[in-house]
Structures are given as structure tokens and as C-alpha cells.
Design a protein around this motif. Structure first.
Motif, PDB file in Angstrom:
ATOM      1  N   ILE A 125      72.591  49.737 -38.328  1.00 22.65           N
ATOM      2  CA  ILE A 125      71.631  50.264 -37.435  1.00 22.65           C
ATOM      3  C   ILE A 125      70.004  49.949 -37.699  1.00 22.65           C
ATOM      4  CG2 ILE A 125      70.270  52.618 -37.306  1.00 22.65           C
ATOM      5  CD1 ILE A 125      73.338  53.978 -36.661  1.00 22.65           C
ATOM      6  N   TYR A 126      68.772  49.892 -37.266  1.00 21.43           N
ATOM      7  CA  TYR A 126      67.585  49.373 -37.678  1.00 21.43           C
ATOM      8  C   TYR A 126      66.728  50.168 -36.251  1.00 21.43           C
ATOM      9  CZ  TYR A 126      69.577  45.593 -39.559  1.00 21.43           C
ATOM     10  OH  TYR A 126      70.778  43.672 -40.245  1.00 21.43           O
ATOM     11  N   GLY A 127      66.433  50.593 -37.429  1.00 19.72           N
ATOM     12  CA  GLY A 127      65.745  52.473 -37.322  1.00 19.72           C
ATOM     13  C   GLY A 127      65.654  53.197 -36.596  1.00 19.72           C
ATOM     14  N   GLY A 128      64.931  53.708 -35.389  1.00 25.77           N
ATOM     15  CA  GLY A 128      65.642  54.431 -34.917  1.00 25.77           C
ATOM     16  C   GLY A 128      65.532  56.586 -35.237  1.00 25.77           C
ATOM     17  N   ILE A 129      66.611  56.803 -34.321  1.00 21.46           N
ATOM     18  CA  ILE A 129      66.580  57.697 -34.505  1.00 21.46           C
ATOM     19  C   ILE A 129      68.149  58.885 -34.185  1.00 21.46           C
ATOM     20  CG2 ILE A 129      66.006  60.561 -33.528  1.00 21.46           C
ATOM     21  CD1 ILE A 129      63.367  59.774 -33.045  1.00 21.46           C
ATOM     22  N   THR A 130      68.968  59.433 -34.705  1.00 20.21           N
ATOM     23  CA  THR A 130      70.419  59.920 -34.029  1.00 20.21           C
ATOM     24  C   THR A 130      70.129  61.316 -34.007  1.00 20.21           C
ATOM     25  OG1 THR A 130      71.612  58.461 -35.303  1.00 20.21           O
ATOM     26  CG2 THR A 130      72.579  60.467 -35.538  1.00 20.21           C
ATOM     27  N   ASN A 131      69.997  61.636 -32.948  1.00 10.44           N
ATOM     28  CA  ASN A 131      70.138  63.053 -32.258  1.00 10.44           C
ATOM     29  C   ASN A 131      71.137  63.666 -32.764  1.00 10.44           C
ATOM     30  OD1 ASN A 131      69.959  65.257 -29.426  1.00 10.44           O
ATOM     31  ND2 ASN A 131      68.419  65.124 -30.721  1.00 10.44           N
ATOM     32  N   THR A 132      71.075  65.503 -33.074  1.00 16.30           N
ATOM     33  CA  THR A 132      72.156  66.138 -33.447  1.00 16.30           C
ATOM     34  C   THR A 132      71.925  67.720 -32.444  1.00 16.30           C
ATOM     35  OG1 THR A 132      71.641  67.573 -35.318  1.00 16.30           O
ATOM     36  CG2 THR A 132      72.938  64.946 -35.657  1.00 16.30           C
ATOM     37  N   ASN A 133      73.318  68.690 -32.377  1.00 12.62           N
ATOM     38  CA  ASN A 133      73.129  69.737 -31.987  1.00 12.62           C
ATOM     39  C   ASN A 133      73.889  70.840 -33.679  1.00 12.62           C
ATOM     40  OD1 ASN A 133      75.591  69.976 -32.194  1.00 12.62           O
ATOM     41  ND2 ASN A 133      75.806  70.452 -30.170  1.00 12.62           N
ATOM     42  N   ILE A 134      73.396  69.907 -34.554  1.00 12.98           N
ATOM     43  CA  ILE A 134      74.164  70.199 -35.024  1.00 12.98           C
ATOM     44  C   ILE A 134      72.124  70.903 -36.461  1.00 12.98           C
ATOM     45  CG2 ILE A 134      75.568  69.938 -35.823  1.00 12.98           C
ATOM     46  CD1 ILE A 134      75.483  67.771 -37.860  1.00 12.98           C
ATOM     47  N   ASP A 135      72.116  71.759 -37.546  1.00 10.99           N
ATOM     48  CA  ASP A 135      71.165  72.207 -38.330  1.00 10.99           C
ATOM     49  C   ASP A 135      70.253  70.899 -39.322  1.00 10.99           C
ATOM     50  OD1 ASP A 135      72.144  71.979 -40.599  1.00 10.99           O
ATOM     51  OD2 ASP A 135      72.802  73.474 -41.417  1.00 10.99           O
ATOM     52  N   LEU A 136      70.508  69.759 -38.871  1.00 13.33           N
ATOM     53  CA  LEU A 136      69.918  68.709 -39.230  1.00 13.33           C
ATOM     54  C   LEU A 136      68.944  68.119 -37.897  1.00 13.33           C
ATOM     55  CD1 LEU A 136      72.894  66.455 -40.524  1.00 13.33           C
ATOM     56  CD2 LEU A 136      71.642  67.162 -41.443  1.00 13.33           C
ATOM     57  N   GLY A 137      69.252  68.194 -36.849  1.00 16.56           N
ATOM     58  CA  GLY A 137      68.056  68.549 -35.727  1.00 16.56           C
ATOM     59  C   GLY A 137      68.639  66.962 -36.009  1.00 16.56           C
ATOM     60  N   ASN A 138      67.344  66.292 -36.265  1.00 15.63           N
ATOM     61  CA  ASN A 138      67.096  64.655 -35.667  1.00 15.63           C
ATOM     62  C   ASN A 138      67.139  63.523 -36.800  1.00 15.63           C
ATOM     63  OD1 ASN A 138      67.000  64.311 -32.577  1.00 15.63           O
ATOM     64  ND2 ASN A 138      65.025  65.789 -33.511  1.00 15.63           N
ATOM     65  N   MET A 139      67.249  63.216 -37.273  1.00 14.74           N
ATOM     66  CA  MET A 139      67.682  61.884 -38.701  1.00 14.74           C
ATOM     67  C   MET A 139      66.897  60.667 -37.879  1.00 14.74           C
ATOM     68  SD  MET A 139      71.916  62.642 -39.607  1.00 14.74           S
ATOM     69  CE  MET A 139      71.536  61.896 -40.820  1.00 14.74           C
ATOM     70  N   TRP A 140      65.969  60.224 -39.039  1.00 21.60           N
ATOM     71  CA  TRP A 140      64.595  59.155 -38.787  1.00 21.60           C
ATOM     72  C   TRP A 140      65.990  58.164 -39.672  1.00 21.60           C
ATOM     73  CZ3 TRP A 140      59.355  60.871 -37.701  1.00 21.60           C
ATOM     74  CH2 TRP A 140      59.527  61.407 -37.223  1.00 21.60           C
ATOM     75  N   TYR A 141      65.996  56.686 -39.111  1.00 23.37           N
ATOM     76  CA  TYR A 141      66.628  55.167 -40.197  1.00 23.37           C
ATOM     77  C   TYR A 141      64.426  54.984 -40.641  1.00 23.37           C
ATOM     78  CZ  TYR A 141      70.717  56.957 -38.375  1.00 23.37           C
ATOM     79  OH  TYR A 141      71.460  57.252 -37.670  1.00 23.37           O
ATOM     80  N   PRO A 142      64.658  54.539 -41.500  1.00 22.85           N
ATOM     81  CA  PRO A 142      63.596  53.346 -41.322  1.00 22.85           C
ATOM     82  C   PRO A 142      62.952  52.406 -40.391  1.00 22.85           C
ATOM     83  CG  PRO A 142      64.470  52.971 -43.351  1.00 22.85           C
ATOM     84  CD  PRO A 142      65.336  54.587 -42.467  1.00 22.85           C
TER      85      PRO A 142
END
Length: 534
Positions: free
Chosen positions: A388-405
Motif C-alpha cells: 500500500i503506497y498512500g491512500g486511505i483505509t476506511n472503517t465503521n469502527i471508532d478509528l474512522g479513517n486511517m491515512w498512509y503517508p
């Protein structure tokens, strides 16, 4: 009416009503161009004929910086009062050595490595925002921000067969688009849409769906087999295509019922958003490159840092503002005008002589909650292990969104945004200590990425905007932006003008702060120029 008479009349209108009213008058007289709104033109020094006016800007965030920068072009004597010890407001890049004490008295000191940072506030810039124009004008280098990545994950907690399992964006899209296309093609072919479409329309739609969903063709006499989605390499491969005879083994589709029960398709519309579609950008080295470039262009001597506003008042000759300096002394500044760019819910609490209806308008805004955590890793495992090179992982748990640099690819270290959450999730993390925020974020992230997520953690820093001094919220919302209360802040109260992203239709974006500031500058300058012209 002669040209001279028109000019004098418009000058008077501008003096009394501001630039917006003057423009409407010009339009009514047939003198304005045929556009929905006047193009912004930066004030010029000769507009004031050397008779500069003084302006005190409350708040050194993006709206305040834009205001001071543009007024400075016309020779105004500008002073910026900023309660923080830095420019930018919510445009805040946390680096090694950054120290912050929140409103609960909790102090964090960032220990990020050299060249590692997290953008605690804004982190991306759409290519159509005027933020890009200011980056160019101020010499701020930019680079792509990866807002969408086919190999990022979607994670949905739930009870379906696909719940609680990370699914690649590309895999989710392939199945959702495939099944939607199959069902719509079948319905179209079987006449369900005949009352809405011509024969040619139906043929064209089915042709589109076959391409869009990678579905098969019609099987004469077998409706069930027609336009079937059976899966393709779009979803990904269990065995990747390789050399020689290795054509690869595509992943099989998940069952239609399971795909739709998972809810993964509900996120796809994110990338269609006006402000979220690629391309997106970020300043090289951190978002705070923008406010520091503004500071350099305005002149650091125009800033008073550590200045907490105690009162603001209209006076017979202009405005007066009392504030405390970093040494705790009370100071007063007087000026011809003031532009208040403070968050409205904070401005509403400042003593002064603003009318009740203006104070009610400021209180009409509702602060929103948001939180972020930056986690520095000593190994870029998302690239090495997950590709994974950049971008976003989206969740419905309390993290919301995770961003890779989106920078530093193939480097040794990298800093992820481990959560970017809002609402109830942000409030839940707000109640935790920084150490417990990190612990919870690591546990939740490991559900998606595996145990590697807990390893090689070098540093972290978390921000809760609701408990951040001088912000007390990430942004604000309005019950209505057509209400008279909201509209009240679009005009000056005496010699005090208002600006900020909250007075735009791009709330929470720097673009909104900049456009609002430019409107305030136009109105103020039109009035000041008319006063000088006499």
C-alpha cells in the motif's frame, strides 16, 4: 448620468454598503460583467492614494493570514493578534519537539524523528481550491496526496459473512459494480424499464453495463445465465500473473447477498465528492508550510503571538481591542477597522459592544468534534507487507479513517494517521489519555492489518480538537446557511468585519477561509477607498 456622476454615486454606495452592495448596484445599472459574482481583485496601494488605513486582525489562522496578506498589498497598517505562538490556527503540523497542553491540562511533547510529522488539521488540497493559487503565489512546493488507493482496505464491523475482515477497495468495487451491472442488465433486457427507455437506450445501457461491471453477454433462452458476473482480474489475484505460462488466478466473487449485506459499497461515493476526487495535493514537508509562507510575506513584525483577546469594541474613530501579551500584561490596540477571524463560538464569548443580534449569530454556530493520531513506525510495513503506497483505509469502527503517508516512499520510516474520527468516536478518544489513545488505536488497527500494526512504533501524538485551546472544535456547522443569523455575519458590525471558513460553503477547508477572507477584504477596502476619495 455622466461617467463622473456614476463614479461618485458608486463610490458613495460602496462606502455605505460595501463591495457586495456596490456590485449589485453596478449590475442593476448594467455596468457589471455577466457573471454570478465579481472576480476577486487584490487591493492596490494606489487605491488609498497613500493614505493608509489601519486594521487589526483577530486570529492568525488561514482566514486571518489571507486577510492580512491581501490588505498588505494595498499598504494598510496591519496587526495580527494570535493567541498561539505560531501562525496557522487549525493548520497545524506536529513535528519532533512540538509541545501542546490541552484544555484538560494534559501535555504532550512530540518525539517524531527528523522529517517525520503529522498534519493535525488540514491534510489535503483539492486541485480546484484557491489554496493551490496561494501555494504558487507564495512559493510553497506541493506534491500529490493519495486520497484514493485501490489497495487500501475497507473494514466493516458487523454480522455478515464479509464483516470483520479487511477487504481491498478494488475487490469491493469489482463485486459491487459487477453485481449491480448484472442485475440492472437483466432487468433492462427483460423489459422492466421499457416504459422509461427506447430500444436504442436499452441497448446502449446494456453495452455500458457490460463494460462497467465486467459482466458476460446475453445467453439466448437462459435469462439466469445472461449478463452474469463471474469475476475478473479486477478484483485481484490469489496467484498473480507472472512469467511464461502463469496467467494468474483471479479471486472468485463473493456471494451477492454477502456483498450487499456487508455495506462496503456505501463508501464508494466518497471519491465522487467535489472536494475529494483526485488529484489531491499537499505541501512538501507539511501543511504548515502555507502559514509560514504567509508569515514571511506579511512580515513577522506584523504579528503579536501569545495575544489573547480580552475585548473588542467599535469606537467613534474605529475599533479598540484589549489583549494580554505573553508576559501577562494587558495591552490595547486601536485601529480604523478590525477583521475577526476567530471561531464564532469563541468570538461570542469576548466582551465588547457588539449588538445582541450579532452575538446571537455567532452563537448560532455548532462546533464539531474530530480527532487524529499520528503514529511513526521505524519500518514502512504497509508498503513492504501490504503493498500500500498512500491512500486511505476506511472503517465503521471508532478509528474512522486511517491515512498512509503520501511521501517518503521506500524510506526507512513513515508516519501514519492511525485514526481520523469525528462525532461520538472522537469524543470517546477525547476522554482517554494520550497513552490509552495509542493503545486503543493499535488494538483496533491490528484487526485490519494484523499484529504488525503493534510493532516498530517509534512515536505518536494525538489531537482532540474539542479540547484544543483557541479552537474548541475542529470546525463548525450551522443549523442553516440561509438563516438571517448566518447572513448577519456576512456584513460588518460597525467597523468590525468577520471572516473564516465558517462563513463559506467550503467549511473545514482552507479554501473556505481564503474565499471568505477575500470577500471581507473586498468589502472593507471598497469602503476605505471611498472614504479616502471623500
Amino acid at each position: 448620468m455622466t461617467d463622473a456622476t456614476r463614479r461618485n454615486f458608486l463610490r458613495y454606495v460602496g462606502m455605505v454598503g460595501g463591495a457586495g452592495v456596490m456590485y449589485e448596484t453596478m449590475a442593476a445599472m448594467g455596468l457589471a460583467p455577466d457573471t454570478a459574482a465579481p472576480a476577486y481583485a487584490a487591493p492596490r496601494a494606489d487605491d488609498l492614494r497613500g493614505n493608509g488605513k489601519s486594521v487589526v486582525v483577530l486570529g492568525g489562522g488561514i482566514a486571518g493570514l489571507t486577510t492580512a496578506y491581501e490588505l498588505g498589498k494595498a499598504g494598510y497598517k496591519v496587526t495580527i493578534l494570535e493567541a498561539r505562538m505560531r501562525p496557522g490556527g487549525r493548520n497545524w503540523t506536529v513535528r519532533g519537539g512540538t509541545e501542546e497542553t490541552d484544555l484538560r491540562g494534559v501535555t504532550q511533547r512530540a518525539t517524531f524523528s527528523k522529517d517525520q510529522y503529522m498534519n493535525a488539521g488540514p491534510g489535503r488540497i483539492p486541485q480546484h481550491h484557491i489554496t493551490m493559487d496561494y501555494c504558487k503565489e507564495l512559493g510553497v512546493a506541493i506534491e500529490p496526496f493519495t486520497n484514493q488507493n485501490a489497495d487500501g482496505y475497507l473494514f466493516r464491523e458487523g454480522s455478515s459473512k464479509l464483516s470483520n475482515t479487511p477487504i481491498r477497495h478494488r475487490a469491493a468495487k469489482a463485486d459491487v459494480y459487477g453485481y449491480v451491472s448484472e442485475l440492472l442488465a437483466k432487468a433492462t433486457d427483460q423489459g422492466a424499464l421499457d416504459s422509461y427507455m427506447s430500444a436504442a437506450d436499452k441497448e446502449n445501457l446494456i453495452s455500458f453495463l457490460r463494460n462497467f461491471g465486467a459482466i458476460g453477454g446475453k445467453v439466448p433462452g437462459d435469462a439466469a445465465a445472461s449478463f452474469k458476473y463471474t469475476g475478473t482480474g479486477r478484483k485481484g489475484y490469489s496467484v498473480h500473473p507472472g512469467a511464461g505460462m502463469e496467467a494468474g488466478t483471479p479471486l472468485a466473487p463473493d456471494a451477492l447477498t454477502d456483498v450487499f449485506a456487508s455495506g462496503v459499497g456505501n463508501y464508494f461515493s466518497f471519491e465522487f465528492g467535489w472536494d475529494q476526487a483526485m488529484m489531491m495535493f499537499q505541501p512538501v514537508g507539511g501543511m504548515d508550510r502555507i502559514p509560514y509562507a504567509f508569515e514571511a510575506a506579511i512580515g513577522k513584525d506584523k504579528f503579536v503571538y501569545g495575544a489573547q483577546v480580552l475585548s473588542m469594541n467599535n469606537t467613534a474613530g474605529g475599533v479598540s481591542v484589549d489583549y494580554t501579551n505573553p508576559g501577562g500584561q494587558t495591552k490595547r490596540i486601536e485601529a480604523d477597522f478590525a477583521v475577526c477571524t476567530l471561531p464564532p463560538h469563541i468570538a461570542a464569548k469576548i466582551p465588547g459592544n457588539l449588538p445582541t443580534d450579532v452575538l446571537d449569530a455567532l452563537k448560532f454556530a455548532t462546533p464539531s468534534d474530530a480527532g487524529k493520531i499520528g503514529i511513526e513506525y521505524s519500518r514502512r510495513w504497509w508498503e513492504e507487507d501490504h503493498r500500500i503506497y498512500g491512500g486511505i483505509t476506511n472503517t465503521n469502527i471508532d478509528l474512522g479513517n486511517m491515512w498512509y503517508p503520501s511521501t517518503g516512499f521506500h524510506g526507512q520510516r513513515g508516519t501514519m494517521v492511525g485514526y481520523y474520527n469525528t462525532g461520538a468516536s472522537a469524543r470517546a478518544y477525547k476522554e482517554l489519555s494520550p497513552e490509552k489513545r495509542l493503545s486503543r488505536a493499535l488494538d483496533q488497527g491490528a484487526r485490519i492489518h494484523g499484529d504488525v500494526y503493534r510493532k516498530d512504533v517509534a512515536a505518536s501524538f494525538s489531537v482532540d480538537w474539542g479540547s484544543t485551546a483557541f479552537s474548541e472544535g475542529a470546525w463548525v456547522g450551522w443549523p442553516s446557511q440561509t438563516d438571517a443569523k448566518y447572513a448577519k455575519l456576512l456584513e460588518p458590525s460597525g467597523n468590525i468585519y468577520f471572516a473564516g471558513d465558517h462563513l463559506s460553503h467550503a467549511i473545514a477547508w482552507q479554501h473556505g477561509a481564503m474565499t471568505s477572507a477575500r470577500v471581507a477584504v473586498t468589502a472593507l477596502h471598497t469602503r476605505a477607498a471611498a472614504m479616502v476619495a471623500g
